[in-house]
Scaffold this active site. Sequence first.
Site, PDB file in Angstrom:
ATOM      1  N   HIS A  35      63.221   3.923  72.600  1.00 60.93           N
ATOM      2  CA  HIS A  35      64.434   4.630  71.133  1.00 60.93           C
ATOM      3  C   HIS A  35      63.191   4.566  70.427  1.00 60.93           C
ATOM      4  CE1 HIS A  35      67.109   6.792  68.739  1.00 60.93           C
ATOM      5  NE2 HIS A  35      67.657   6.757  69.570  1.00 60.93           N
ATOM      6  N   ASP A  73      71.653   5.868  77.132  1.00 58.76           N
ATOM      7  CA  ASP A  73      71.592   5.810  78.432  1.00 58.76           C
ATOM      8  C   ASP A  73      71.476   5.063  79.725  1.00 58.76           C
ATOM      9  OD1 ASP A  73      72.341   8.302  76.970  1.00 58.76           O
ATOM     10  OD2 ASP A  73      70.071   8.538  76.493  1.00 58.76           O
TER      11      ASP A  73
END
Length: 418
Positions: A302, A359
Amino acid sequence: MSKSAKLELGEKTIELDIIEGTEGERALDISKLRAETGFITYDNGLGNTGACLSNITFIDGEKGILKHRGYTIENLCEKSSFLEVSYLVVNGKLPSTSELEEFTAAIQKGSKIPEGVKTIIKSFPKDAHPMGITSAAMVALSGFYPEYLNQDLSDQQKKEIIPLMLGQLKTIAAAVYRHGQGKDLIEPNNNLDYVSDFLYMMTGNEPNKEVAKALDVLLILHADHEQNCSASTVRVVGSSKANLFASISSGIDALWGPLHGGANQAVLEMLSEIQKDGGGYEKFIEKAKDKEDPFRLMGFGHRVYKNFDPRAKVIKAYCDVVLDKLNVEDPLLDIAKGLEKTALSDEYFAKRKLFPNVDFYSGIIYKALGIPTNMFTVMFALGRQPGWIAQWKEMIEADGMRITRPRQIYQGKTDEKL
Ligand code: ACO
């Protein structure tokens, strides 16, 4: 601490104001840098650039904190519904009982989509990607609600258009799914809550409470995420005073990419590829580590979270409950678990602070809920819409709003002649 910093550029020293956020972040105000020195800044990917002042969402990527309007994501997931969080994110405060009723009623009233938008959806090939159809349907709304196209919406118009957008996207998303399945579209059912109505319009059946609750939590987890790629896109487009339909449609497009919202689809595709290859995820971990190979582990890493993604933590706990309650057995889930465990204990991932992001788990839950893979990113868009609207609203209401127009450092040829 001093409220300014000194910058020496050759002979010249200039003072840059320090701006402090309420959670302790600090920024150098460089807005006069070019005028005073002739220099601009260079920040590839804008990872060190604060593009706005904002009151909506706070993230501490090192500590794994995500708050909306001061409330932690864990607290909101436990105590609130998606519509309450939407109201909070957009309006800055949690709704009272009567405000929530009014907001819910306005969303229900705004849930029927125009016949022309249905025609547009149906005109796409059945195998067209749902994100493309959703984006097109969103911008098409501009033709059916011209009263909201003026550049400076009144407070009353904003109060109307916000629930309208939430209602319309719910029905568009379900209609896009039905179209892809070659089935007739289903009209909204105002007796159902937001998530149940969405699932009803997708499947024709009212979902059980556990499934609706799981999806509600997933939508809350996606409600906003400060200046990510799609929110920044909404702000950039909106900064030209383009209308809200166009701005949100652009946000949907930005979300589509596999490095952003499209990662949830990419995770499942990666798991399927591993399964087809015989289920050995170790080989794929090695591929991800190989600098000669462009392959990356989808759902890992991320830009902002560098220790863990707090949304992934909430959802991981939920994921186990949902799979248990739904009694789902799926070999892909076993691959996911093995991949997660092995990657987490691998030095390459540990050194670069690469952890599973939201996700990684959201795709697994969507799959367990029976939602097809190419609809995953549309689910994300449905959850993210309140954040996009909030970012757009905050921007157009801010003092001194300016069109976004970055600069560049030209590195091309000079003085070419024909
Ligand atoms: N698999 C393997 N290696 C990775 C991965 C990954 N998923 N992510 C980052 N790395 C490596 C990079 O190769 C780089 O290694 P190096 O230092 O040896 O060159 C290092 O980790 C840092 O990576 P960056 O690309 O600088 O990280 P950045 O902040 O630019 O990118 C991103 C973040 C786009 C999320 C990246 O981690 C990625 O591509 N992940 C996979 C896609 C994904 O899951 N996206 C969803 C993001 S969450 C969301 O949108 C809700």
